[in-house]
Design a protein around this motif. Structure first.
Motif, PDB file in Angstrom:
ATOM      1  N   SER A 170       1.245   5.642  -1.089  1.00 56.00           N
ATOM      2  CA  SER A 170       0.599   5.727   0.058  1.00 56.00           C
ATOM      3  C   SER A 170       0.738   7.582   0.565  1.00 56.00           C
ATOM      4  CB  SER A 170       1.309   6.199   1.486  1.00 56.00           C
ATOM      5  OG  SER A 170       2.474   6.189   1.213  1.00 56.00           O
ATOM      6  N   THR A 171       1.562   8.097  -1.056  1.00 53.90           N
ATOM      7  CA  THR A 171       1.065   9.846  -1.087  1.00 53.90           C
ATOM      8  C   THR A 171       0.494  10.221  -2.698  1.00 53.90           C
ATOM      9  OG1 THR A 171       3.566   9.938  -1.633  1.00 53.90           O
ATOM     10  CG2 THR A 171       2.898   9.609   0.511  1.00 53.90           C
TER      11      THR A 171
ATOM     12  N   SER B  43       0.348  -1.079   0.277  1.00 54.40           N
ATOM     13  CA  SER B  43       0.277   0.285   0.011  1.00 54.40           C
ATOM     14  C   SER B  43       1.249   1.365   0.285  1.00 54.40           C
ATOM     15  CB  SER B  43      -0.998   0.246   1.318  1.00 54.40           C
ATOM     16  OG  SER B  43       0.503  -0.165   2.603  1.00 54.40           O
ATOM     17  N   THR B  44       2.067   0.610   0.429  1.00 54.26           N
ATOM     18  CA  THR B  44       2.542   2.245   0.678  1.00 54.26           C
ATOM     19  C   THR B  44       3.127   2.970  -1.034  1.00 54.26           C
ATOM     20  OG1 THR B  44       4.537   1.200   0.426  1.00 54.26           O
ATOM     21  CG2 THR B  44       3.859   1.636   3.014  1.00 54.26           C
TER      22      THR B  44
END
Length: 443
Positions: free
Chosen positions: A235-236, A231-232
């Motif tokens: 993530s941003t 998921s990272t």
């Protein structure tokens, strides 16, 4: 000076061992880069034989564009899942298997009896190449210091341009001298030789021994063998915008790779071999720009990482102006000069955007991160560029179609600007999640 061996025993190595240790990262870069050259030679040799296929099989420009785009589309769709397998099952073995697949498929292209069979062979080339750029780049970055990421990313990805140069230039010569089928066959055989050499010289054990640790605060503390959450990868907002902005800018590079030889053939009346050779010079300039822009970015962002975004935006807008004016003026010396200058900046965003993807993701899943990056590069750029430009050429003519290509840099610059604005808050989000360390000093 003592050195820890693979078995954990401290010894004082002889000078030769220390020299080998210092040279190994460059050996990794050289061999991985050589395979990337083979990758793009196998992919772009097709552009050099467009005139032969158009005459022999009576193909439309849309069909010719699809033969290029099918590779990039396959790479884009499969890059992330196959890169994930590379992260989990071993990057070296993955690289060797991929090289064998794309090389055999390139040899198979030489045996195609028609458009459908060649399209299938091109799909298999894309299957083999799908995760190579992402896994290969992860291998290279793992054995070099982080402050070189933009330069190394730009230089490594420039292998696509240099391989395209060799593929187009040599492909045109081989096609004229021996027939277009031999142009494919020779490229495939070269790839097989390099795959064997890579397997003999690089191993996971050697890579682990030369792996450079991430700087303090750049990655979370993970237990041995543990990987960051997938998921990272999204993530941003900043990393997503880097994916999109970098991918859109490569629409221009993809169109240049595929259509410059045909453009020179039609606009200047050049023979296929000469058109391929001249196009190769422009693509070589494009590759040199990827290296040069990456080096400029590392120098300017050494103490202020935000400048990676600034340089990426500047490179995109510069390519817009130079190529936009270049394709708008009449064929001749002025056009050649403008196109050469524009090519230098056309893919200059690869170094800074690749460096930002590396900064915003964890090393344990970095090949997968670059797989996502490759997905956007191919779906929005290297696949869309040749196909859409070919469709425009069928409707308006190739000379007119190429005038529209640089306009995509506007969209790329917009997304990169949004990424720049989101970068400080994205770093804070990573720091809060324990993924990217502190954001202090990076704005």
């Amino acid at each position: 000076m003592a050195l820890q061996t693979g078995e954990g025993v401290a010894i004082a190595p002889p000078a030769a061992t220390r020299t080998t240790s210092r040279l190994f990262p460059w050996a990794v870069f050289t061999l991985t880069f050589a395979l990337l050259l083979s990758d793009y030679m196998s992919r772009q040799v097709l552009s050099a034989v467009f005139p032969f296929l158009k005459t022999e099989w009576a193909l439309t420009d849309t069909q010719l564009g699809s033969l290029t785009s099918i590779v990039a589309l396959t790479v884009g769709i499969l890059a992330a899942p196959l890169s994930l397998l590379g992260d989990r099952w071993g990057r070296v073995n993955s690289i060797v298997i991929m090289a064998i697949v794309w090389s055999l498929a390139t040899v198979g292209s030489a045996l195609a009896a028609g458009y459908g069979q060649l399209l299938l062979a091109r799909f298999l080339i894309g299957l083999g190449e799908a995760a190579y750029g992402s896994v290969g780049l992860a291998v290279v970055l793992a054995v070099f210091a982080p402050h070189r990421r933009a330069s190394l990313t730009g230089a490594f990805m420039a292998g696509g341009s240099f391989g395209s140069v060799l593929g187009v230039a040599l492909g045109g010569v081989f096609a004229v001298q021996f027939g277009w089928r031999w142009a494919f066959a020779i490229m495939g055989i070269l790839g097989l030789v390099l795959a064997v050499l890579y397997r003999a010289m690089i191993s996971e054990r050697k890579l682990d021994a030369h792996r450079v640790p991430e700087p303090a605060g750049e990655s979370p503390a993970l237990a041995a063998g543990q990987r960051a959450r997938l998921s990272t990868l999204f993530s941003t907002p900043a990393v997503v915008l880097a994916y999109i902005g970098g991918g859109l800018q490569l629409f221009i590079a993809g169109s240049l790779f595929a259509w410059l030889p045909s453009y020179l053939n039609r606009a200047y009346g050049m023979a296929p071999d000469r058109a391929g050779g001249v196009a190769a010079i422009f693509i070589l300039i494009l590759g040199a720009g990827m290296v040069g822009c990456g080096m400029i970015t590392d120098r300017l962002s050494r103490t202020k990482p935000m400048h990676k975004w600034n340089t990426a935006i500047a490179f995109a807008l510069t390519s817009l102006v130079l190529l936009g004016v270049g394709f708008a003026v009449a064929p001749g010396g002025l056009q050649m000069a403008l196109l050469a200058a524009g090519c230098f900046f056309a893919a200059g965003t690869t170094g800074p955007t690749g460096a930002m993807v590396a900064r915003l993701t964890h090393e344990s899943i970095r090949a997968t991160a670059f797989g996502i990056y490759t997905f956007f590069n191919n779906l929005l750029g290297l696949a869309a560029g040749p196909l859409i430009t070919g469709a425009l050429a069928d409707r308006f003519g190739l000379e007119t179609a190429m005038r529209y290509v640089p306009l995509v840099a506007v969209a790329a610059a917009v997304f990169l600007y949004l990424g720049r604005r989101a970068y400080p808050s994205s770093l804070q989000r990573l720091a809060a999640a324990g993924v990217g360390g502190t954001a202090k000093g990076e704005a």
